[in-house]
Motif scaffolding. Structure first.
Motif, PDB file in Angstrom:
ATOM      1  N   LEU A  65      -8.984 -42.328  28.039  1.00  0.00           N
ATOM      2  CA  LEU A  65      -9.754 -42.874  26.911  1.00  0.00           C
ATOM      3  C   LEU A  65     -10.839 -41.899  26.467  1.00  0.00           C
ATOM      4  O   LEU A  65     -11.112 -41.748  25.277  1.00  0.00           O
ATOM      5  CB  LEU A  65     -10.393 -44.212  27.302  1.00  0.00           C
ATOM      6  N   ALA A  66     -11.445 -41.227  27.446  1.00  0.00           N
ATOM      7  CA  ALA A  66     -12.493 -40.252  27.129  1.00  0.00           C
ATOM      8  C   ALA A  66     -11.932 -39.116  26.286  1.00  0.00           C
ATOM      9  O   ALA A  66     -12.580 -38.653  25.337  1.00  0.00           O
ATOM     10  CB  ALA A  66     -13.118 -39.709  28.413  1.00  0.00           C
ATOM     11  N   GLU A  67     -10.706 -38.687  26.606  1.00  0.00           N
ATOM     12  CA  GLU A  67     -10.084 -37.623  25.814  1.00  0.00           C
ATOM     13  C   GLU A  67      -9.852 -38.079  24.376  1.00  0.00           C
ATOM     14  O   GLU A  67      -9.979 -37.290  23.431  1.00  0.00           O
ATOM     15  CB  GLU A  67      -8.770 -37.166  26.451  1.00  0.00           C
ATOM     16  N   ARG A  68      -9.509 -39.349  24.209  1.00  0.00           N
ATOM     17  CA  ARG A  68      -9.330 -39.869  22.842  1.00  0.00           C
ATOM     18  C   ARG A  68     -10.665 -39.875  22.102  1.00  0.00           C
ATOM     19  O   ARG A  68     -10.728 -39.535  20.925  1.00  0.00           O
ATOM     20  CB  ARG A  68      -8.718 -41.265  22.884  1.00  0.00           C
ATOM     21  N   ASN A  69     -11.724 -40.280  22.801  1.00  0.00           N
ATOM     22  CA  ASN A  69     -13.052 -40.230  22.166  1.00  0.00           C
ATOM     23  C   ASN A  69     -13.400 -38.799  21.767  1.00  0.00           C
ATOM     24  O   ASN A  69     -13.930 -38.547  20.681  1.00  0.00           O
ATOM     25  CB  ASN A  69     -14.128 -40.736  23.141  1.00  0.00           C
ATOM     26  N   ARG A  70     -13.080 -37.855  22.676  1.00  0.00           N
ATOM     27  CA  ARG A  70     -13.420 -36.448  22.426  1.00  0.00           C
ATOM     28  C   ARG A  70     -12.698 -35.948  21.170  1.00  0.00           C
ATOM     29  O   ARG A  70     -13.280 -35.263  20.328  1.00  0.00           O
ATOM     30  CB  ARG A  70     -13.061 -35.613  23.663  1.00  0.00           C
ATOM     31  N   GLY A  71     -11.419 -36.320  21.044  1.00  0.00           N
ATOM     32  CA  GLY A  71     -10.652 -35.923  19.863  1.00  0.00           C
ATOM     33  C   GLY A  71     -11.219 -36.525  18.589  1.00  0.00           C
ATOM     34  O   GLY A  71     -11.334 -35.857  17.558  1.00  0.00           O
ATOM     35  N   TRP A  72     -11.602 -37.797  18.678  1.00  0.00           N
ATOM     36  CA  TRP A  72     -12.198 -38.512  17.531  1.00  0.00           C
ATOM     37  C   TRP A  72     -13.457 -37.789  17.078  1.00  0.00           C
ATOM     38  O   TRP A  72     -13.684 -37.582  15.888  1.00  0.00           O
ATOM     39  CB  TRP A  72     -12.516 -39.939  17.979  1.00  0.00           C
ATOM     40  N   LEU A  73     -14.283 -37.394  18.042  1.00  0.00           N
ATOM     41  CA  LEU A  73     -15.549 -36.712  17.737  1.00  0.00           C
ATOM     42  C   LEU A  73     -15.292 -35.315  17.178  1.00  0.00           C
ATOM     43  O   LEU A  73     -15.914 -34.899  16.195  1.00  0.00           O
ATOM     44  CB  LEU A  73     -16.412 -36.634  19.007  1.00  0.00           C
ATOM     45  N   GLU A  74     -14.370 -34.602  17.812  1.00  0.00           N
ATOM     46  CA  GLU A  74     -14.092 -33.226  17.380  1.00  0.00           C
ATOM     47  C   GLU A  74     -13.551 -33.191  15.956  1.00  0.00           C
ATOM     48  O   GLU A  74     -13.880 -32.306  15.179  1.00  0.00           O
ATOM     49  CB  GLU A  74     -13.112 -32.554  18.353  1.00  0.00           C
ATOM     50  N   ALA A  75     -12.722 -34.183  15.629  1.00  0.00           N
ATOM     51  CA  ALA A  75     -12.147 -34.233  14.281  1.00  0.00           C
ATOM     52  C   ALA A  75     -13.231 -34.356  13.220  1.00  0.00           C
ATOM     53  O   ALA A  75     -13.041 -33.969  12.068  1.00  0.00           O
ATOM     54  CB  ALA A  75     -11.176 -35.411  14.176  1.00  0.00           C
ATOM     55  N   ARG A  76     -14.357 -34.921  13.594  1.00  0.00           N
ATOM     56  CA  ARG A  76     -15.466 -35.112  12.652  1.00  0.00           C
ATOM     57  C   ARG A  76     -16.592 -34.101  12.838  1.00  0.00           C
ATOM     58  O   ARG A  76     -17.624 -34.182  12.161  1.00  0.00           O
ATOM     59  CB  ARG A  76     -16.014 -36.538  12.809  1.00  0.00           C
ATOM     60  N   GLY A  77     -16.412 -33.202  13.793  1.00  0.00           N
ATOM     61  CA  GLY A  77     -17.469 -32.222  14.051  1.00  0.00           C
ATOM     62  C   GLY A  77     -18.750 -32.854  14.578  1.00  0.00           C
ATOM     63  O   GLY A  77     -19.851 -32.351  14.366  1.00  0.00           O
ATOM     64  N   ILE A  78     -18.596 -34.004  15.257  1.00  0.00           N
ATOM     65  CA  ILE A  78     -19.770 -34.730  15.768  1.00  0.00           C
ATOM     66  C   ILE A  78     -20.030 -34.318  17.217  1.00  0.00           C
ATOM     67  O   ILE A  78     -19.093 -34.179  18.009  1.00  0.00           O
ATOM     68  CB  ILE A  78     -19.523 -36.260  15.702  1.00  0.00           C
ATOM     69  N   ILE A  79     -21.287 -34.123  17.540  1.00  0.00           N
ATOM     70  CA  ILE A  79     -21.644 -33.799  18.907  1.00  0.00           C
ATOM     71  C   ILE A  79     -22.181 -35.069  19.586  1.00  0.00           C
ATOM     72  O   ILE A  79     -23.062 -35.739  19.057  1.00  0.00           O
ATOM     73  CB  ILE A  79     -22.672 -32.641  18.956  1.00  0.00           C
ATOM     74  N   ALA A  80     -21.599 -35.407  20.731  1.00  0.00           N
ATOM     75  CA  ALA A  80     -22.063 -36.562  21.511  1.00  0.00           C
ATOM     76  C   ALA A  80     -22.714 -36.059  22.793  1.00  0.00           C
ATOM     77  O   ALA A  80     -22.140 -35.243  23.512  1.00  0.00           O
ATOM     78  CB  ALA A  80     -20.900 -37.498  21.837  1.00  0.00           C
ATOM     79  N   VAL A  81     -23.920 -36.540  23.035  1.00  0.00           N
ATOM     80  CA  VAL A  81     -24.670 -36.116  24.218  1.00  0.00           C
ATOM     81  C   VAL A  81     -24.847 -37.324  25.141  1.00  0.00           C
ATOM     82  O   VAL A  81     -25.333 -38.372  24.716  1.00  0.00           O
ATOM     83  CB  VAL A  81     -26.053 -35.553  23.812  1.00  0.00           C
ATOM     84  N   ASN A  82     -24.429 -37.162  26.373  1.00  0.00           N
ATOM     85  CA  ASN A  82     -24.554 -38.219  27.382  1.00  0.00           C
ATOM     86  C   ASN A  82     -25.833 -37.966  28.171  1.00  0.00           C
ATOM     87  O   ASN A  82     -25.932 -37.030  28.958  1.00  0.00           O
ATOM     88  CB  ASN A  82     -23.318 -38.162  28.294  1.00  0.00           C
ATOM     89  N   LEU A  83     -26.828 -38.824  27.930  1.00  0.00           N
ATOM     90  CA  LEU A  83     -28.158 -38.652  28.523  1.00  0.00           C
ATOM     91  C   LEU A  83     -28.253 -39.510  29.788  1.00  0.00           C
ATOM     92  O   LEU A  83     -28.126 -40.731  29.723  1.00  0.00           O
ATOM     93  CB  LEU A  83     -29.183 -39.126  27.492  1.00  0.00           C
ATOM     94  N   MET A  84     -28.485 -38.860  30.908  1.00  0.00           N
ATOM     95  CA  MET A  84     -28.446 -39.581  32.174  1.00  0.00           C
ATOM     96  C   MET A  84     -29.739 -39.358  32.959  1.00  0.00           C
ATOM     97  O   MET A  84     -30.331 -38.285  32.891  1.00  0.00           O
ATOM     98  CB  MET A  84     -27.269 -39.081  33.008  1.00  0.00           C
ATOM     99  N   SER A  85     -30.147 -40.368  33.722  1.00  0.00           N
ATOM    100  CA  SER A  85     -31.331 -40.224  34.586  1.00  0.00           C
ATOM    101  C   SER A  85     -31.513 -41.484  35.413  1.00  0.00           C
ATOM    102  O   SER A  85     -30.810 -42.471  35.217  1.00  0.00           O
ATOM    103  CB  SER A  85     -32.598 -40.000  33.756  1.00  0.00           C
ATOM    104  N   SER A  86     -32.482 -41.457  36.307  1.00  0.00           N
ATOM    105  CA  SER A  86     -32.928 -42.678  36.980  1.00  0.00           C
ATOM    106  C   SER A  86     -33.600 -43.579  35.949  1.00  0.00           C
ATOM    107  O   SER A  86     -34.039 -43.089  34.906  1.00  0.00           O
ATOM    108  CB  SER A  86     -33.978 -42.363  38.044  1.00  0.00           C
ATOM    109  N   PRO A  87     -33.752 -44.872  36.253  1.00  0.00           N
ATOM    110  CA  PRO A  87     -34.546 -45.710  35.355  1.00  0.00           C
ATOM    111  C   PRO A  87     -35.979 -45.177  35.289  1.00  0.00           C
ATOM    112  O   PRO A  87     -36.552 -44.800  36.308  1.00  0.00           O
ATOM    113  CB  PRO A  87     -34.531 -47.087  36.043  1.00  0.00           C
ATOM    114  N   GLY A  88     -36.525 -45.105  34.097  1.00  0.00           N
ATOM    115  CA  GLY A  88     -37.943 -44.767  33.958  1.00  0.00           C
ATOM    116  C   GLY A  88     -38.267 -43.287  33.839  1.00  0.00           C
ATOM    117  O   GLY A  88     -39.437 -42.913  33.780  1.00  0.00           O
TER     118      GLY A  88
END
Ligand SMILES: Nc1nc2c(ncn2[C@@H]2O[C@H](COP(=O)(O)OP(=O)(O)O)[C@@H](O)[C@H]2O)c(=O)[nH]1
Ligand SMILES: [Mg+2]
Ligand SMILES: [Zn+2]
Ligand SMILES: [Zn+2]
Length: 277
Positions: A65-88
């Motif tokens: 599913l992630a690969e499908r999302n990646r293709g969807w984003l790439e087709a539109r030239g959109i950059i998706a950033v996954n922001l991760m951290s501890s709470p707070g």
């Protein structure tokens, strides 16, 4: 139950559109493969080997599913950033500043992940960006299926999608969302020993933001040790010290984001013609 970490990520996921629409709930979650015979409404297997097989299948399905999302984003030239951290650590504070910084000439939308409440989405809405809140219930991470729902609901044509993952230094590392890159936020109040204690999430990040440096005079945080240990687990990672409150480093963060977007889409973030088809 999510077979990967045992969380309840498939139980009560709710998608809340802060623009006033109510989309259908994400049905296609990783544990609900009605077509393929795997179905975790059935009793959980007790044997360790069966659980392992199930985990592999869950992750394989998530990766597909992630690969499908990646293709969807790439087709539109959109950059998706996954922001991760501890709470707070300051994810939402950074996103509020980023949305305001990028201003109206850049299409930026935000996906907020939390177990409950729309607190963070309300903050982002006030900052001026289209935002979708995903409440994971008992779940401790976002997954590709949730992001697929978010992409189809927000339906951006270009620009940047900033995804605030559920606050957790463990499980989000296992779930590819189809993002272009991962940015890990770590604040100086959390202790400099975290890279070696949580190596997987540090290893998966392209950029590490060291936040709350305005508090360095008051806390015992060895920046040199932190940077050294980051290099041990992830030699390629860049560390950028910031203060989301005071503003230190935020121009460099914005420049990094714009540079990243250029390298992906071949054009800077900003107004662009709608992508047809
Ligand atoms: N001193 C200081 N506090 C910050 C900074 N960034 C965030 N905070 C505070 O840290 C707390 C958690 O911030 P939040 O953005 O909600 O973190 P999140 O849970 O990662 O989204 C809030 O009280 C923020 O005001 C910073 O750069 N310096
Ligand atoms: Mg937050
Ligand atoms: Zn978990
Ligand atoms: Zn899980």
């Amino acid at each position: 139950m999510c077979a990967t970490c045992g969380c309840g990520a498939d139980g009560g996921t709710r998608v809340i559109d802060l623009r006033g629409e109510v989309p259908a709930a994400a049905h296609d979650h990783h544990d609900h493969d009605h077509g393929g015979g795997r179905h975790t409404h059935a009793p959980q297997p007790a044997a360790g080997t069966e659980t392992l097989v199930l985990e592999e299948r869950v992750l394989a399905r998530n990766d597909a599913l992630a690969e499908r999302n990646r293709g969807w984003l790439e087709a539109r030239g959109i950059i998706a950033v996954n922001l991760m951290s501890s709470p707070g650590s300051g994810k939402t504070t950074l996103l509020e500043r980023t949305v305001r910084q990028l201003g109206t000439d850049t299409e930026v939308c935000v996906v907020e992940g939390d177990q409950e409440t729309t607190f963070d989405a309300d903050r982002i809405k006030a900052a001026g960006a289209p935002v979708l809140q995903i409440n994971t219930g008992a779940g401790c991470h976002l997954d590709a299926s949730m992001i697929r729902t978010a992409l189809h609901t927000l339906a951006p044509a270009s620009g940047v999608i900033l995804i605030e993952n559920v606050g957790n230094l463990v499980c989000p590392a296992m779930f590819d969302l189809g993002e272009d890159c991962r940015v890990l936020i770590m604040s100086v109040t959390e202790g400099a020993d975290k890279p070696l204690k949580y190596p997987h999430i540090f290893a998966s990040a392209t950029l590490i933001l060291l936040n709350k440096i305005d508090l360095l005079p008051y806390v015992d945080f060895d920046v040199a040790r932190f940077e050294r240990d980051v290099t041990v687990v992830n030699p390629a990672a860049q560390v950028l010290p910031v203060s989301a409150i005071r503003g230190d480093g935020l121009d460099a963060w914005r420049d990094w984001l714009i540079q990243r977007s250029r390298s992906i889409s071949g054009r800077p973030v900003g107004p662009s013609p709608a992508v047809g088809g």
